[in-house]
Design an enzyme around this catalytic site. Sequence first.
Site, PDB file in Angstrom:
ATOM      1  N   ASN A   2     -12.054 -19.977  43.112  1.00 15.11           N
ATOM      2  CA  ASN A   2     -13.201 -19.514  44.349  1.00 15.11           C
ATOM      3  C   ASN A   2     -13.541 -20.683  45.178  1.00 15.11           C
ATOM      4  O   ASN A   2     -13.807 -20.498  46.314  1.00 15.11           O
ATOM      5  CB  ASN A   2     -14.420 -19.381  43.218  1.00 15.11           C
ATOM      6  CG  ASN A   2     -13.932 -18.461  42.063  1.00 15.11           C
ATOM      7  OD1 ASN A   2     -13.129 -17.674  42.172  1.00 15.11           O
ATOM      8  ND2 ASN A   2     -14.734 -18.718  40.767  1.00 15.11           N
ATOM      9  N   ASP A   3     -13.411 -21.852  44.501  1.00 13.47           N
ATOM     10  CA  ASP A   3     -13.707 -22.922  45.486  1.00 13.47           C
ATOM     11  C   ASP A   3     -12.561 -23.469  46.406  1.00 13.47           C
ATOM     12  O   ASP A   3     -12.545 -23.705  47.556  1.00 13.47           O
ATOM     13  CB  ASP A   3     -14.050 -24.297  45.039  1.00 13.47           C
ATOM     14  CG  ASP A   3     -15.545 -24.204  44.454  1.00 13.47           C
ATOM     15  OD1 ASP A   3     -16.600 -23.731  45.392  1.00 13.47           O
ATOM     16  OD2 ASP A   3     -16.047 -24.468  43.211  1.00 13.47           O
ATOM     17  N   ARG A  28     -18.631 -19.556  50.178  1.00 12.97           N
ATOM     18  CA  ARG A  28     -18.496 -18.507  49.331  1.00 12.97           C
ATOM     19  C   ARG A  28     -19.784 -17.801  49.077  1.00 12.97           C
ATOM     20  O   ARG A  28     -19.834 -16.670  48.369  1.00 12.97           O
ATOM     21  CB  ARG A  28     -18.041 -18.883  47.931  1.00 12.97           C
ATOM     22  CG  ARG A  28     -18.762 -19.974  46.993  1.00 12.97           C
ATOM     23  CD  ARG A  28     -17.772 -20.665  45.814  1.00 12.97           C
ATOM     24  NE  ARG A  28     -18.232 -19.886  44.622  1.00 12.97           N
ATOM     25  CZ  ARG A  28     -17.761 -20.466  43.464  1.00 12.97           C
ATOM     26  NH1 ARG A  28     -17.147 -21.785  43.493  1.00 12.97           N
ATOM     27  NH2 ARG A  28     -17.941 -19.906  42.257  1.00 12.97           N
ATOM     28  N   ARG A  80     -14.989 -27.419  30.577  1.00 15.42           N
ATOM     29  CA  ARG A  80     -15.204 -28.272  31.960  1.00 15.42           C
ATOM     30  C   ARG A  80     -16.686 -29.228  32.141  1.00 15.42           C
ATOM     31  O   ARG A  80     -17.700 -28.455  31.410  1.00 15.42           O
ATOM     32  CB  ARG A  80     -15.370 -27.183  33.117  1.00 15.42           C
ATOM     33  CG  ARG A  80     -15.574 -27.847  34.430  1.00 15.42           C
ATOM     34  CD  ARG A  80     -15.656 -27.010  35.630  1.00 15.42           C
ATOM     35  NE  ARG A  80     -16.780 -25.938  35.778  1.00 15.42           N
ATOM     36  CZ  ARG A  80     -16.827 -25.116  36.528  1.00 15.42           C
ATOM     37  NH1 ARG A  80     -15.827 -24.710  37.400  1.00 15.42           N
ATOM     38  NH2 ARG A  80     -17.785 -24.255  36.592  1.00 15.42           N
ATOM     39  N   GLU A  95      -9.336 -27.384  42.963  1.00 17.60           N
ATOM     40  CA  GLU A  95     -10.013 -26.448  43.800  1.00 17.60           C
ATOM     41  C   GLU A  95     -10.543 -27.124  44.845  1.00 17.60           C
ATOM     42  O   GLU A  95     -11.240 -26.692  45.698  1.00 17.60           O
ATOM     43  CB  GLU A  95     -11.380 -26.185  42.780  1.00 17.60           C
ATOM     44  CG  GLU A  95     -12.105 -27.233  42.259  1.00 17.60           C
ATOM     45  CD  GLU A  95     -13.319 -26.646  41.330  1.00 17.60           C
ATOM     46  OE1 GLU A  95     -13.844 -25.631  41.472  1.00 17.60           O
ATOM     47  OE2 GLU A  95     -14.003 -27.535  40.721  1.00 17.60           O
ATOM     48  N   ARG A 153     -17.874 -22.906  31.251  1.00 18.25           N
ATOM     49  CA  ARG A 153     -18.749 -23.513  32.379  1.00 18.25           C
ATOM     50  C   ARG A 153     -19.817 -24.225  31.668  1.00 18.25           C
ATOM     51  O   ARG A 153     -21.045 -23.837  31.604  1.00 18.25           O
ATOM     52  CB  ARG A 153     -18.794 -22.555  33.386  1.00 18.25           C
ATOM     53  CG  ARG A 153     -17.931 -21.986  34.088  1.00 18.25           C
ATOM     54  CD  ARG A 153     -18.682 -20.942  35.318  1.00 18.25           C
ATOM     55  NE  ARG A 153     -17.793 -20.555  36.359  1.00 18.25           N
ATOM     56  CZ  ARG A 153     -17.027 -19.724  36.665  1.00 18.25           C
ATOM     57  NH1 ARG A 153     -16.942 -18.731  35.304  1.00 18.25           N
ATOM     58  NH2 ARG A 153     -16.322 -19.569  37.475  1.00 18.25           N
ATOM     59  N   HIS A 160     -36.117  -7.133  27.508  1.00 15.87           N
ATOM     60  CA  HIS A 160     -35.104  -7.544  26.525  1.00 15.87           C
ATOM     61  C   HIS A 160     -34.228  -6.319  26.158  1.00 15.87           C
ATOM     62  O   HIS A 160     -33.065  -6.424  26.012  1.00 15.87           O
ATOM     63  CB  HIS A 160     -35.775  -7.940  25.386  1.00 15.87           C
ATOM     64  CG  HIS A 160     -36.534  -9.491  25.639  1.00 15.87           C
ATOM     65  ND1 HIS A 160     -35.542 -10.515  25.678  1.00 15.87           N
ATOM     66  CD2 HIS A 160     -37.630  -9.757  25.708  1.00 15.87           C
ATOM     67  CE1 HIS A 160     -36.533 -11.434  25.930  1.00 15.87           C
ATOM     68  NE2 HIS A 160     -37.742 -11.170  25.662  1.00 15.87           N
ATOM     69  N   CYS A 202      -8.109 -20.439  36.723  1.00 16.02           N
ATOM     70  CA  CYS A 202      -9.227 -19.958  36.148  1.00 16.02           C
ATOM     71  C   CYS A 202     -10.388 -19.344  36.919  1.00 16.02           C
ATOM     72  O   CYS A 202     -11.470 -18.943  36.687  1.00 16.02           O
ATOM     73  CB  CYS A 202      -9.976 -21.133  35.289  1.00 16.02           C
ATOM     74  SG  CYS A 202     -10.656 -22.452  36.455  1.00 16.02           S
TER      75      CYS A 202
HETATM   76  C1  PEP Z   1     -13.668 -21.859  40.913  1.00 11.78           C
HETATM   77  O1  PEP Z   1     -14.131 -22.553  41.851  1.00 11.78           O
HETATM   78  O2  PEP Z   1     -12.744 -21.289  41.056  1.00 11.78           O
HETATM   79  C2  PEP Z   1     -14.176 -22.192  39.531  1.00 11.78           C
HETATM   80  C3  PEP Z   1     -13.426 -21.614  38.345  1.00 11.78           C
HETATM   81  O3  PEP Z   1     -15.398 -22.620  39.348  1.00 11.78           O
HETATM   82  P1  PEP Z   1     -16.829 -22.234  39.723  1.00 11.78           P
HETATM   83  O4  PEP Z   1     -16.659 -20.792  40.173  1.00 11.78           O
HETATM   84  O5  PEP Z   1     -17.603 -22.435  38.344  1.00 11.78           O
HETATM   85  O6  PEP Z   1     -17.133 -22.863  40.720  1.00 11.78           O
HETATM   86 MG    MG Z   2     -15.338 -24.373  41.241  1.00  7.51          MG
END
Ligand code: PEP
Ligand code: MG
Length: 544
Positions: free
Chosen positions: A454-455, A465, A332, A431, A296, A188, A502
């Site tokens: 990201n996706d 990823r 989300r 995405e 998230r 902690h 995002c």
């Molecule tokens: C993404 O996919 O870019 C995203 C913001 O969602 P996560 O990274 O939570 O999949």
């Molecule tokens: Mg995503």
Amino acid sequence: MTTLKGKGVYGAIALGRISVFARKEASVKRTHVNDTEAEKARLAAAKEKATEQLQEIYNKALKEVGEANAQIFEIHMMMIEDEDYNDSISSIIETQSVNAEYAVAVTADNFAAMFAAMDDAYMQARSADVKDISNRIISCLSEENNESTATGEKVIICADDLAPSETVLLDKEKVLAFVTAFGSSNSHTAILARNMNIPAIIGVGEELLNSVRNGDFAAVDGYTGEIFVYPDEETKSRLEGKRAEDEEKKRLLQELKGKENITLDGTRVNIYANIGSVDNIGAVLANDAGGIGLFRSEFLYLESSDYPSEEQQFAAYKRVLESMAGKKVVIRTLDIGADKQVDYFNLAKEDNPALGYRAIRICLTRPEIFKTQLRALYRASAYGNLGIMFPMITSVCEVQQALDLCEQVKKELKADGIEYSDKVEIGIMIETPAAAIISDRLAPMVDFFSVGTNDLTQYTLACDRQNAAIEQFVDTHHEAILRLIEMSAKNAHAHGAWIGICGELAADTGLTESFLRMGIDELSVSPSFVLKVRDAVRRCDLSK
Ligand code: PEP
Ligand code: MG
């Protein structure tokens, strides 16, 4: 120069004098008492005082480091009331006719040894907690409080270890850094330190306290985990340079607080923050984000050992909305599956989980889970400016089904006389390449798009990823990705929807100008990147 090495918990540089953290161990003597009842009354008063102190520490921690990190002090308060612990103390007082201090100290030793011998790492860590609360009670019994740490000039605190209550009570204004001989990065203390933004190194080993004395001059490199006691000139000036660079970067960014996100030619963009927990709101506000572009929500599920109830979710969403005081908050809906596995969902093992049963696919096939979340979201909408966003969309049909469920939930709330806002914006994540390609059909259905790069990158480039081995093939600036974003932006605007980004790419300042040229309306990034992106925006000139 003596060089010591541990593990950096928070990357920053500090140079200054060492203060060896002197814990005033309450010296406990065994004394005979005639009136054991009076002794137990003294104990009860001390426990009450200790609990009051812990409540104060909890409140302070809550403000500074958030609920999750403050929780340890709630646990301490509960431990003080633990039946076995108290029975043991009382029985020692009664059977041996001894003072309460001694009974507490013996109980502490016994319980600490018992926890330390357990297999479970979590339970082992409670050993330090039981000692911590016992020292507090003993200290209250002897009316000695030992909470003061550094005084006077700013110092580098060196300690064998720091109990969570000691860490949180450090006066940050007076501490340059702290270095401990023991502790783990999951303790902690380490977690609190990270959240308190104090340069810190842990786990240096026993030699730490043999190698340093009060007043020694040292340089601490929280990036590498090194401590240089009486650094030579070269080391000293190298670290001074590193520190100056850090400070300059921070200073420049701080100057941007309160400033607009506007390009040199007058184009404005919203810069929002991404969060995974209610506890991150402090960082959002501290970094002057204009709103939350991605909450998230699955982290509520990941932190829980069972489906979070409507009430639990409502409380979390309401808190975020209220804290943001009318600023936009995009939450989300549940995005689990693939890399985010939750045991109690009992999801089958899949060969290709990223292409499998996840996110909106789970929500649409298990509407009872989805509707619980939607009800909590709509109920919370009465307390702020909410946007609801659906992840992993690939088709018109999915969006329609999600919208239908929203309508159903609203109808039910209305019938139950429960308040909700009728200004909730509905958006989808772009995405998947499919969503980007049919964004002309999706845009009329929603208020906004948010690009999850990201996706989108993983699916467009066919690069998992999670797979570090193929990183060299992941070109985040790939033309295909940029074209899909641009196409989505055009289609959003053609139908009166706004578009944000995002995913991690939103914080890539090498692309800020390109995004602005595409007409992106919002960039949502980690709180600590808000000012960096603001800086990049303010340097852009789209007229050129
Ligand atoms: C993404 O996919 O870019 C995203 C913001 O969602 P996560 O990274 O939570 O999949
Ligand atoms: Mg995503």
